[in-house]
Write a protein that holds these residues in place. Sequence first.
Motif, short mmCIF file in Angstrom:
data_model
loop_
_atom_site.label_atom_id
_atom_site.label_comp_id
_atom_site.label_asym_id
_atom_site.label_seq_id
_atom_site.Cartn_x
_atom_site.Cartn_y
_atom_site.Cartn_z
N THR A 17 0.83 -1.21 0.00
CA THR A 17 0.00 0.00 0.00
C THR A 17 0.87 1.26 0.00
N LEU A 18 1.90 1.28 0.84
CA LEU A 18 2.81 2.44 0.87
C LEU A 18 3.46 2.67 -0.49
N LEU A 19 3.90 1.59 -1.13
CA LEU A 19 4.55 1.72 -2.43
C LEU A 19 3.57 2.23 -3.49
N ARG A 20 2.34 1.72 -3.47
CA ARG A 20 1.32 2.22 -4.41
C ARG A 20 1.01 3.69 -4.14
N ASP A 21 0.84 4.03 -2.87
CA ASP A 21 0.53 5.43 -2.51
C ASP A 21 1.65 6.36 -2.95
N ARG A 22 2.89 5.94 -2.72
CA ARG A 22 4.02 6.78 -3.12
C ARG A 22 4.00 7.03 -4.62
N GLU A 23 3.79 5.99 -5.39
CA GLU A 23 3.77 6.14 -6.85
C GLU A 23 2.63 7.03 -7.30
N ARG A 24 1.46 6.85 -6.70
CA ARG A 24 0.29 7.67 -7.06
C ARG A 24 0.54 9.14 -6.74
N VAL A 25 1.09 9.43 -5.57
CA VAL A 25 1.35 10.81 -5.17
C VAL A 25 2.43 11.43 -6.06
N LEU A 26 3.49 10.70 -6.33
CA LEU A 26 4.57 11.24 -7.15
C LEU A 26 4.14 11.47 -8.59
N ALA A 27 3.16 10.69 -9.06
CA ALA A 27 2.72 10.80 -10.44
C ALA A 27 1.73 11.94 -10.68
N THR A 28 1.13 12.45 -9.63
CA THR A 28 0.11 13.48 -9.81
C THR A 28 0.74 14.85 -10.06
N GLY A 29 0.09 15.61 -10.89
CA GLY A 29 0.51 16.98 -11.14
C GLY A 29 -0.37 17.97 -10.40
N GLU A 30 -1.29 17.46 -9.59
CA GLU A 30 -2.27 18.30 -8.91
C GLU A 30 -1.80 18.85 -7.57
N LEU A 31 -0.64 18.43 -7.10
CA LEU A 31 -0.18 18.84 -5.79
C LEU A 31 1.03 19.76 -5.87
N ASP A 32 1.06 20.75 -4.99
CA ASP A 32 2.27 21.54 -4.82
C ASP A 32 3.34 20.63 -4.23
N SER A 33 4.60 21.03 -4.38
CA SER A 33 5.69 20.17 -3.92
C SER A 33 5.62 19.90 -2.42
N TRP A 34 5.23 20.91 -1.61
CA TRP A 34 5.15 20.67 -0.16
C TRP A 34 4.05 19.67 0.17
N ALA A 35 2.93 19.73 -0.56
CA ALA A 35 1.83 18.81 -0.32
C ALA A 35 2.21 17.40 -0.77
N ARG A 36 2.93 17.30 -1.87
CA ARG A 36 3.40 16.00 -2.36
C ARG A 36 4.33 15.37 -1.33
N ALA A 37 5.24 16.18 -0.77
CA ALA A 37 6.18 15.67 0.23
C ALA A 37 5.44 15.19 1.49
N GLU A 38 4.39 15.91 1.88
CA GLU A 38 3.61 15.52 3.05
C GLU A 38 2.77 14.27 2.80
N ALA A 39 2.24 14.14 1.60
CA ALA A 39 1.32 13.04 1.30
C ALA A 39 2.02 11.73 0.97
N ALA A 40 3.22 11.82 0.42
CA ALA A 40 3.92 10.60 0.01
C ALA A 40 4.55 9.91 1.22
N PRO A 41 4.41 8.59 1.32
CA PRO A 41 5.11 7.87 2.37
C PRO A 41 6.61 8.08 2.21
N SER A 42 7.30 8.28 3.30
CA SER A 42 8.73 8.57 3.23
C SER A 42 9.55 7.31 2.93
N GLU A 43 10.71 7.53 2.36
CA GLU A 43 11.63 6.42 2.13
C GLU A 43 12.03 5.80 3.45
N THR A 44 12.11 6.61 4.51
CA THR A 44 12.46 6.10 5.83
C THR A 44 11.40 5.13 6.33
N GLU A 45 10.13 5.50 6.19
CA GLU A 45 9.04 4.62 6.63
C GLU A 45 9.04 3.33 5.82
N ILE A 46 9.19 3.44 4.52
CA ILE A 46 9.22 2.25 3.66
C ILE A 46 10.41 1.36 4.02
#
Length: 129
Positions: free
Chosen positions: A41-70
Amino acid sequence: MEPSNVKAGGHACPFRFRCLGCGHFRTDASYLPELKDYLATLLRDRERVLATGELDSWARAEAAPSETEIGKLRQLIHRVEDSMDELTDEDREQIKEAATALRRTRQVVDLGMPVIGSFVDQTRNEHRP
């Protein structure tokens, strides 16, 4: 195991359910399927968030699961699997049987604990009016 969250039946985590980074977090081999599902789920969420053009960079960073968590989740999964691999065949079989019994019980008994879902979905739900 965080005391205020336990007292509230799993619904009052003061750390926004960031379980993997919490010193109170515990798991065992019976949760291995859920841990693997959560990683997927984390991997899918990360890909979905990174692929969207609808988010500002700060929002993308907040929404994407971190590499540390993964990475932490991958380490946890490997540690549980490695621990199982170190057991004798007989001990491994006994743990698998016990885990199966626990998993069956969890399907019919509500322990009042939250289910780990998609971080993106949790974030969306937190901010809905």
